[in-house]
Design a protein around this motif. Structure first.
Motif, PDB file in Angstrom:
ATOM      1  N   LEU A  74       0.818  -1.223   0.000  1.00  0.00           N
ATOM      2  CA  LEU A  74       0.000   0.000   0.000  1.00  0.00           C
ATOM      3  C   LEU A  74       0.851   1.273   0.000  1.00  0.00           C
ATOM      4  N   THR A  75       1.879   1.302   0.827  1.00  0.00           N
ATOM      5  CA  THR A  75       2.641   2.531   1.083  1.00  0.00           C
ATOM      6  C   THR A  75       3.163   3.223  -0.165  1.00  0.00           C
ATOM      7  N   PRO A  76       3.717   2.521  -1.162  1.00  0.00           N
ATOM      8  CA  PRO A  76       4.247   3.233  -2.340  1.00  0.00           C
ATOM      9  C   PRO A  76       3.206   4.041  -3.107  1.00  0.00           C
ATOM     10  N   PHE A  77       1.924   3.701  -2.917  1.00  0.00           N
ATOM     11  CA  PHE A  77       0.873   4.398  -3.668  1.00  0.00           C
ATOM     12  C   PHE A  77       0.265   5.576  -2.891  1.00  0.00           C
ATOM     13  N   GLU A  78       0.595   5.698  -1.603  1.00  0.00           N
ATOM     14  CA  GLU A  78       0.024   6.777  -0.796  1.00  0.00           C
ATOM     15  C   GLU A  78       0.510   8.142  -1.289  1.00  0.00           C
ATOM     16  N   GLY A  79      -0.419   9.068  -1.371  1.00  0.00           N
ATOM     17  CA  GLY A  79      -0.079  10.416  -1.809  1.00  0.00           C
ATOM     18  C   GLY A  79      -0.262  10.646  -3.288  1.00  0.00           C
ATOM     19  N   SER A  80      -0.201   9.576  -4.089  1.00  0.00           N
ATOM     20  CA  SER A  80      -0.392   9.719  -5.535  1.00  0.00           C
ATOM     21  C   SER A  80      -1.652   8.995  -6.003  1.00  0.00           C
ATOM     22  N   SER A  81      -1.905   7.791  -5.458  1.00  0.00           N
ATOM     23  CA  SER A  81      -3.053   6.991  -5.892  1.00  0.00           C
ATOM     24  C   SER A  81      -3.951   6.542  -4.754  1.00  0.00           C
ATOM     25  N   VAL A  82      -3.425   6.529  -3.541  1.00  0.00           N
ATOM     26  CA  VAL A  82      -4.206   6.153  -2.366  1.00  0.00           C
ATOM     27  C   VAL A  82      -4.415   7.401  -1.520  1.00  0.00           C
ATOM     28  N   HIS A  83      -5.686   7.694  -1.215  1.00  0.00           N
ATOM     29  CA  HIS A  83      -6.032   8.962  -0.566  1.00  0.00           C
ATOM     30  C   HIS A  83      -6.897   8.715   0.670  1.00  0.00           C
ATOM     31  N   TYR A  84      -6.777   9.643   1.639  1.00  0.00           N
ATOM     32  CA  TYR A  84      -7.535   9.542   2.877  1.00  0.00           C
ATOM     33  C   TYR A  84      -8.542  10.681   3.031  1.00  0.00           C
ATOM     34  N   TRP A  85      -8.732  11.453   1.987  1.00  0.00           N
ATOM     35  CA  TRP A  85      -9.785  12.464   1.940  1.00  0.00           C
ATOM     36  C   TRP A  85     -10.099  12.747   0.477  1.00  0.00           C
ATOM     37  N   ALA A  86     -11.247  13.332   0.232  1.00  0.00           N
ATOM     38  CA  ALA A  86     -11.684  13.613  -1.136  1.00  0.00           C
ATOM     39  C   ALA A  86     -11.960  15.108  -1.258  1.00  0.00           C
ATOM     40  N   SER A  87     -10.974  15.843  -1.706  1.00  0.00           N
ATOM     41  CA  SER A  87     -11.082  17.283  -1.879  1.00  0.00           C
ATOM     42  C   SER A  87     -11.072  17.603  -3.374  1.00  0.00           C
ATOM     43  N   THR A 139     -11.217  -7.966 -10.393  1.00  0.00           N
ATOM     44  CA  THR A 139     -10.088  -7.063 -10.658  1.00  0.00           C
ATOM     45  C   THR A 139     -10.567  -5.964 -11.585  1.00  0.00           C
ATOM     46  N   ARG A 140     -10.322  -4.711 -11.194  1.00  0.00           N
ATOM     47  CA  ARG A 140     -10.749  -3.554 -11.978  1.00  0.00           C
ATOM     48  C   ARG A 140      -9.563  -2.633 -12.248  1.00  0.00           C
ATOM     49  N   PRO A 141      -9.552  -1.985 -13.430  1.00  0.00           N
ATOM     50  CA  PRO A 141      -8.470  -1.047 -13.774  1.00  0.00           C
ATOM     51  C   PRO A 141      -8.678   0.302 -13.084  1.00  0.00           C
ATOM     52  N   VAL A 142      -8.333   0.354 -11.815  1.00  0.00           N
ATOM     53  CA  VAL A 142      -8.570   1.530 -10.977  1.00  0.00           C
ATOM     54  C   VAL A 142      -7.242   2.201 -10.646  1.00  0.00           C
ATOM     55  N   HIS A 143      -7.192   3.530 -10.801  1.00  0.00           N
ATOM     56  CA  HIS A 143      -5.958   4.290 -10.533  1.00  0.00           C
ATOM     57  C   HIS A 143      -6.013   5.087  -9.229  1.00  0.00           C
ATOM     58  N   HIS A 144      -7.196   5.160  -8.607  1.00  0.00           N
ATOM     59  CA  HIS A 144      -7.312   5.939  -7.370  1.00  0.00           C
ATOM     60  C   HIS A 144      -8.203   5.203  -6.369  1.00  0.00           C
ATOM     61  N   LEU A 145      -7.673   5.050  -5.149  1.00  0.00           N
ATOM     62  CA  LEU A 145      -8.345   4.354  -4.059  1.00  0.00           C
ATOM     63  C   LEU A 145      -8.509   5.313  -2.885  1.00  0.00           C
ATOM     64  N   PHE A 146      -9.726   5.403  -2.332  1.00  0.00           N
ATOM     65  CA  PHE A 146     -10.022   6.292  -1.210  1.00  0.00           C
ATOM     66  C   PHE A 146     -10.376   5.443   0.006  1.00  0.00           C
ATOM     67  N   LEU A 147      -9.705   5.709   1.137  1.00  0.00           N
ATOM     68  CA  LEU A 147      -9.862   4.883   2.332  1.00  0.00           C
ATOM     69  C   LEU A 147     -10.458   5.679   3.486  1.00  0.00           C
ATOM     70  N   PHE A 148     -11.570   5.175   4.024  1.00  0.00           N
ATOM     71  CA  PHE A 148     -12.221   5.745   5.203  1.00  0.00           C
ATOM     72  C   PHE A 148     -12.649   4.580   6.092  1.00  0.00           C
ATOM     73  N   ILE A 149     -11.676   3.939   6.745  1.00  0.00           N
ATOM     74  CA  ILE A 149     -11.944   2.656   7.392  1.00  0.00           C
ATOM     75  C   ILE A 149     -11.704   2.701   8.905  1.00  0.00           C
TER      76      ILE A 149
END
Length: 559
Positions: A355-368, A461-471
């Motif tokens: 997960l970590t390599p994608f944080e900040g570019s593709s993995v997000h913790y808010w939706a602005s 499996t889906r071709p997704v480039h952005h993941l948003f986490l609120f867990i």
């Protein structure tokens, strides 16, 4: 008054509020708050990146306000005549100007220093309201036009570009981003300063200083957003955390005459500041964005004289006779008679490998709006079943082609407000996937390319480039490890009866906790604001007792 400004909703609908002109009687009323200054033709009244002396009311003559673009070309913004006043929110906080201003001919002005401006707000409430509204709208205008502030140069989806953009946006500071290799101005700057590709992103500050991939603290110092804290001053209370609870406590404490310092490691607003839209907060029937709500609270705190230290990080708490000592990461020390802990909680990481390599570019913790721009027209995944996830889904659904909402539980409504559930169920491009678990993330060079999840016995499996986490949330309480403050089993701060003290007071006399960091809190914006208001009564009681700087040992009545 002459204005030459880009198209803007603020300018179109609220021009007269943004650039009001004081009449003769109003100009006479403000004289007692300022000092008379004279400027010759062509003399500078304000310069981008330079601290100004305060808001300047034009008594005679004309003042031309402008800014320079990245090529150094001057762009005219507005010309003030008699009755106009030069200044923005930066003058309220004593920070550097975001624009340039020069005298057109001889000019006479009344300079109102920040502390005198706050006095004006109190003694001339109606007039002060007009002035403060204008200062706020001028900042909004600069934000809408991406005018003033630093220039960020780098690839548009680079994680450090996004990090710096997010930091400035969350702090309500205008900026301009140039996409390296795409924008001609970016290439010009890269050639001028001989910047290697490995050094990107770079930031050109208004004072001319060039920063190579700076930290938030380095950028803040360059922009004059932070200054050195006076080691000799003892505050009545230091509030650690500038979310809804912290800002609420600061506003109520300062409005009642206490000296208040607010410290936050990143930006004002907390998690609430990242909410795209809050619709169940009292008094806003049409809803309000978290950033708009928190910006109002932040400006309100400054109006009452709250001192802001953002970004600065508190690393620990010590004590001395009659006071607490807060240790900061930059080796500064804050002296205070009481402490309010308002550091809130952070969203958990997803338990999936890589997960970590994608944080900040593709993995997000808010939706602005920043994240919305990145995933516009794409397929995205949101994981979570609470209100934060619901708000993100509603917001992102207006921009993306397809949104998958993955739930750990069986149904959507178990942790989410019904108004959000009803809205989501009516969105055609949103598909809710119950009892789902993310199994793998795949991509390269820090950019996500696909997501694989399991539902029941089947995998998708889906071709997704952005993941948003609120867990779910984890408390930001690590800095309290050696502070003598009792925590519950999950790391949230115990208060009141559970801690053996006053309501909202921790197990250590003089240290209070409010908002999401508090054990048993409802994790709602309204609850956090209520905590911040309520704690001030407890704070007064504690300060009046003369026990400031109490020891780690519990008080006799708590035994």
């Amino acid at each position: 008054m002459n204005t030459v400004l880009p198209d803007s909703s603020t300018l179109t609908t609220r021009r007269h509020q943004t650039f009001p002109v004081l009449d003769a009687q109003e100009m006479q009323r403000v004289r007692r708050f300022g000092e008379l200054h004279q400027f010759d033709a062509g003399e500078s009244l304000a310069a981008s990146g330079r601290r100004s002396e305060g808001v300047m009311v034009i008594l005679s003559g004309n003042v031309r306000v402008s800014r320079k673009d990245v090529s150094g070309v001057e762009e005219h913004i507005v010309t003030y005549g008699p009755g106009g006043f030069l200044g923005g929110l930066e003058q309220l906080a004593g920070r550097p100007s975001l624009v340039d201003a020069r005298a057109e001919g001889a000019v006479s002005v009344l300079v109102i220093a920040p502390e005198r401006l706050r006095t004006l707000f109190i003694h001339e409430a109606a007039l002060g309201e007009r002035i403060l509204r204008a200062l706020i709208l001028r900042r909004v205008l600069l934000l809408e036009a991406s005018a003033g502030g630093p220039v960020i140069v780098g690839p548009a989806e680079n994680r450090d570009v996004l990090r710096l953009e997010g930091f400035l946006r969350r702090n309500g500071h205008p900026q301009q981003t140039l996409n390296a290799g795409v924008d001609p101005e970016a290439n010009t700057l890269i050639e001028r300063f001989q910047i290697a590709a490995t050094e990107l992103p770079v930031v050109l500050c208004p004072n001319g200083e060039l920063l190579r991939n700076p930290t938030e603290a380095q950028l803040a110092r360059c922009l004059g957003l932070v200054s050195t804290i006076d080691p000799e001053r003892v505050y009545d209370v230091a509030v650690v955390g500038a979310g809804p609870a912290g800002l609420s406590a600061a506003v109520y404490a300062a409005s009642e005459g206490l000296s208040v310092l607010v410290i936050d490691r990143h930006a004002f607003g907390g998690q609430a500041g990242a909410s795209s839209r809050i619709e169940n907060y009292l008094g806003f029937p049409t809803g309000i964005s978290g950033m708009a709500l928190m910006a109002r609270a932040y400006n309100q705190a400054q109006k009452f004289g709250v001192e802001m230290a953002i970004p600065k990080t508190v690393t620990g708490v010590d004590s001395a006779p009659g006071e607490f000592l807060l240790n900061l990461a930059d080796e500064e020390l804050v002296r205070t008679r009481a402490v309010i802990v308002a550091t809130g909680a952070r969203y958990r990481q997803l338990a999936v490998q890589g997960l970590t390599p994608f944080e900040g570019s593709s993995v997000h913790y808010w939706a602005s709006p920043l994240e919305g721009r990145l995933c516009a027209g794409q397929e995205v995944v949101v994981v979570g079943g609470g209100n934060s996830a619901g708000q993100a889904v509603v917001y992102l659904s207006t921009m993306v082609s397809k949104l998958w909402l993955l739930l750990r539980g069986r149904e959507l409504g178990s942790k989410m407000s019904s108004y959000l559930v009803n809205r989501i169920m009516g969105l055609e491009n949103v598909q809710v996937v119950p009892e789902a678990k993310v199994m793998a993330l795949e991509g390269k060079h820090g950019f996500l390319e696909s997501i694989r999840w399991r539902q029941g016995g089947a995998e998708v499996t889906r071709p997704v480039h952005h993941l948003f986490l609120f867990i779910g949330a984890e408390p930001n309480s690590n800095w309290l490890t050696n502070a003598g403050v009792a925590l519950d089993g999950r790391g949230f701060v115990l208060t009141g009866g559970a801690a053996g003290g006053r309501i909202l007071e921790t197990s250590r006399a003089g240290i209070f906790a409010v908002g999401d960091i508090r054990s048993g809190s409802a994790k709602r914006v309204a609850t956090a604001v209520g905590d911040g208001a309520q704690v001030v009564a407890n704070l007064h009681d504690y300060l009046a007792s003369g026990a400031a700087g109490g020891s780690v040992a519990p008080r006799p009545e708590a035994r």
